[in-house]
Design a protein around this motif. Structure first.
Motif, PDB file in Angstrom:
ATOM      1  N   ILE A 213       0.853  -1.199   0.000  1.00 14.74           N
ATOM      2  CA  ILE A 213       0.000   0.000   0.000  1.00 14.74           C
ATOM      3  C   ILE A 213       0.892   1.255   0.000  1.00 14.74           C
ATOM      4  CG2 ILE A 213      -1.798   1.264   1.306  1.00 14.74           C
ATOM      5  CD1 ILE A 213      -2.958  -1.409   0.481  1.00 14.74           C
ATOM      6  N   PHE A 214       1.978   1.198   0.747  1.00 16.57           N
ATOM      7  CA  PHE A 214       2.938   2.319   0.790  1.00 16.57           C
ATOM      8  C   PHE A 214       3.566   2.556  -0.592  1.00 16.57           C
ATOM      9  CE2 PHE A 214       7.463   3.590   1.331  1.00 16.57           C
ATOM     10  CZ  PHE A 214       7.313   4.821   1.970  1.00 16.57           C
ATOM     11  N   PHE A 215       3.971   1.486  -1.248  1.00 18.86           N
ATOM     12  CA  PHE A 215       4.598   1.620  -2.579  1.00 18.86           C
ATOM     13  C   PHE A 215       3.638   2.296  -3.552  1.00 18.86           C
ATOM     14  CE2 PHE A 215       6.866  -2.638  -1.541  1.00 18.86           C
ATOM     15  CZ  PHE A 215       7.758  -1.978  -0.722  1.00 18.86           C
ATOM     16  N   LYS A 216       2.366   1.891  -3.457  1.00 15.47           N
ATOM     17  CA  LYS A 216       1.335   2.477  -4.334  1.00 15.47           C
ATOM     18  C   LYS A 216       1.141   3.953  -3.982  1.00 15.47           C
ATOM     19  CE  LYS A 216      -2.494   2.274  -7.003  1.00 15.47           C
ATOM     20  NZ  LYS A 216      -2.471   1.952  -8.434  1.00 15.47           N
ATOM     21  N   LYS A 217       1.098   4.233  -2.688  1.00 14.16           N
ATOM     22  CA  LYS A 217       0.851   5.600  -2.234  1.00 14.16           C
ATOM     23  C   LYS A 217       1.962   6.552  -2.695  1.00 14.16           C
ATOM     24  CE  LYS A 217       1.525   7.510   1.932  1.00 14.16           C
ATOM     25  NZ  LYS A 217       1.618   7.335   3.396  1.00 14.16           N
ATOM     26  N   ILE A 218       3.224   6.126  -2.562  1.00 16.68           N
ATOM     27  CA  ILE A 218       4.299   7.045  -2.973  1.00 16.68           C
ATOM     28  C   ILE A 218       4.595   6.922  -4.469  1.00 16.68           C
ATOM     29  CG2 ILE A 218       5.342   6.981  -0.657  1.00 16.68           C
ATOM     30  CD1 ILE A 218       7.725   5.437  -2.005  1.00 16.68           C
ATOM     31  N   ASP A 219       3.857   6.039  -5.149  1.00 21.34           N
ATOM     32  CA  ASP A 219       4.019   5.868  -6.589  1.00 21.34           C
ATOM     33  C   ASP A 219       5.485   5.585  -6.950  1.00 21.34           C
ATOM     34  OD1 ASP A 219       3.111   5.765  -9.255  1.00 21.34           O
ATOM     35  OD2 ASP A 219       3.650   7.869  -9.585  1.00 21.34           O
ATOM     36  N   ALA A 220       6.043   4.561  -6.322  1.00 19.78           N
ATOM     37  CA  ALA A 220       7.430   4.175  -6.582  1.00 19.78           C
ATOM     38  C   ALA A 220       7.631   3.887  -8.070  1.00 19.78           C
ATOM     39  CB  ALA A 220       7.778   2.929  -5.767  1.00 19.78           C
ATOM     40  N   ASP A 221       8.782   4.260  -8.598  1.00 19.13           N
ATOM     41  CA  ASP A 221       9.094   3.986 -10.008  1.00 19.13           C
ATOM     42  C   ASP A 221       9.722   2.609 -10.184  1.00 19.13           C
ATOM     43  OD1 ASP A 221       8.405   6.634 -11.026  1.00 19.13           O
ATOM     44  OD2 ASP A 221      10.140   7.314  -9.855  1.00 19.13           O
ATOM     45  N   MET A 222      10.249   2.090  -9.102  1.00 17.72           N
ATOM     46  CA  MET A 222      10.938   0.807  -9.157  1.00 17.72           C
ATOM     47  C   MET A 222      10.801   0.148  -7.793  1.00 17.72           C
ATOM     48  SD  MET A 222      13.958  -0.583  -7.993  1.00 17.72           S
ATOM     49  CE  MET A 222      15.276  -1.661  -8.487  1.00 17.72           C
ATOM     50  N   GLY A 338      15.601   2.251 -20.413  1.00 16.07           N
ATOM     51  CA  GLY A 338      14.639   1.564 -19.547  1.00 16.07           C
ATOM     52  C   GLY A 338      14.061   2.422 -18.443  1.00 16.07           C
ATOM     53  N   TYR A 339      13.732   3.672 -18.792  1.00 16.32           N
ATOM     54  CA  TYR A 339      13.017   4.503 -17.823  1.00 16.32           C
ATOM     55  C   TYR A 339      11.619   3.940 -17.625  1.00 16.32           C
ATOM     56  CZ  TYR A 339      16.625   8.034 -17.931  1.00 16.32           C
ATOM     57  OH  TYR A 339      17.819   8.687 -17.795  1.00 16.32           O
ATOM     58  N   ARG A 340      10.996   4.346 -16.537  1.00 17.11           N
ATOM     59  CA  ARG A 340       9.613   3.936 -16.319  1.00 17.11           C
ATOM     60  C   ARG A 340       8.761   4.469 -17.458  1.00 17.11           C
ATOM     61  NH1 ARG A 340       5.833   5.685 -11.182  1.00 17.11           N
ATOM     62  NH2 ARG A 340       3.970   4.492 -11.758  1.00 17.11           N
TER      63      ARG A 340
END
Ligand code: 5AD
Length: 345
Positions: A213-222, A338-340
């Motif tokens: 949920i944290f990864f989604k919230k901060i919108d991680a690129d990787m 290979g950028y997001r």
């Protein structure tokens, strides 16, 4: 069944609440979850596997993380630092071998001045490749200077989003500062990679759901997610290691929640399970990080055991082995940086 509906919802809407994540992490038969992640991976980031050439340039570390073999108090490992010229030579070798990203990783070693690192980055950027840093927690100003010198991306795992567990495993560090670093990096325009360790002592499925949920919230690129592997001469040496299946579920859920990001099949996964890279690539992963450092030093970069066999060219993460493995899976080797590929939002 309920779980099938959940997986379908995730595959189409890329959103889910915590209780539902916990249910999927507990799945007895995760094959449908894996297949959904594989479809989403293919649809959003395609069949390319991006190679990120890893240079482990110093194993000195001021921190005392309970799980890590490089922790400062571990007097049993020989410490090394590469010369700036050696680092640049490795990067040149990587670029000549076709790699489009170089990752510079080290322990939290205060020896290297930011200015020195900036010069190294500037040299490597002349090769027209992306530069990723993985050198731990720094001040906002230092992150800004490294960015100005040309760094494109930064890897800093949160390790666990459970504050209590975080504080227990990282004496002298603070969860708040770790999050501050991630926010700074984002603000400064880095592509931000984070992730967690799976199977830490005391970690529950609820905590892993919170990580996602944290990864989604901060919108991680990787997202780099791997099993905890107990390491000798650390406080956790006698603990049980992380479970491969749970790591794969975490990868699959990461892909479904954040369909367009970069997700490596991690070295720790490949060390824990001979088929780890292949399994990861089938559960949503689209990145692998071959080690392109100097053999003599690879042995000394001992985050956990099993990383480097007596003959380093037989290492699971050698460039040759990884290239062969990717082609054997009917996947292609990425030819760009290979950028997001931001598709959502
Ligand atoms: N097992 C698996 N991964 C580890 N790391 C550190 N120690 C271990 C271990 N014992 C991971 C951490 C860190 C990354 C560089 O290596 O998650 O962020």
């Amino acid at each position: 069944k309920d779980n099938d509906v959940l997986i379908e919802k995730l595959e189409t809407q890329h959103d889910i609440d915590k209780e539902e994540v916990v249910m999927l992490l507990a799945l007895k038969d995760p094959s449908k979850l894996y297949q959904a992640a594989d479809r989403v991976r293919r649809k959003y980031v395609g069949d390319d596997v991006h190679l990120r050439g890893l240079i482990e340039f110093s194993n000195y570390c001021n921190n005392t993380c309970f799980y890590c073999g490089l922790r400062g108090p571990n007097r049993t490992i020989k410490r090394y630092r590469m010369e700036p010229e050696e680092i640049i030579q490795c990067a040149k070798y990587g670029a000549a071998a076709g790699l489009k990203t170089i990752v510079l990783q080290s322990g939290e070693d205060k020896y290297f001045k930011i200015n020195t690192l900036c010069k190294i980055i500037e040299e490597i950027k002349k090769l027209d490749i992306a530069v990723t840093l993985s050198i731990g927690e720094l001040s906002t100003k230092d992150y800004a200077e490294l960015k100005k010198a040309g760094a494109d991306r930064y890897l800093l795992r949160i390790e666990t989003t459970n504050k209590e567990l975080y504080q227990k495993l990282h004496p002298g560090m603070s969860y708040e500062n770790r999050v501050r670093c991630l926010m700074d990096l984002r603000e400064l325009g880095y592509e931000v990679g984070t992730g967690s360790l799976v199977g830490l002592p005391g970690q529950t499925l609820e905590m892993l759901a919170d990580d996602l949920i944290f990864f989604k919230k901060i919108d991680a690129d990787m997202l780099g997610i791997g099993p905890f592997i107990p390491c000798e001469n650390t406080p956790l040496e006698r603990e049980k290691g992380g479970n491969v299946e749970i790591v794969l579920k975490m990868l699959a859920l990461s892909r479904l929640l954040l369909p367009d990001i970069n997700i490596p099949a991690t070295t720790a996964l490949a060390v824990k399970d001979k088929a780890g890279y292949i399994k990861g690539l089938k559960c949503g992963a689209n990145v692998i990080m071959p080690n392109i450092g100097i053999d003599e030093y690879k042995k000394l970069y001992k985050l956990y055991p099993g990383k480097v066999p007596d003959n380093p060219s037989e290492a699971v993460n050698s460039l040759e082995n990884i290239k062969k493995l990717i082609l054997s899976q009917n996947r292609t080797i990425g030819k760009d940086k290979g950028y997001r590929k931001k598709i959502l939002n």
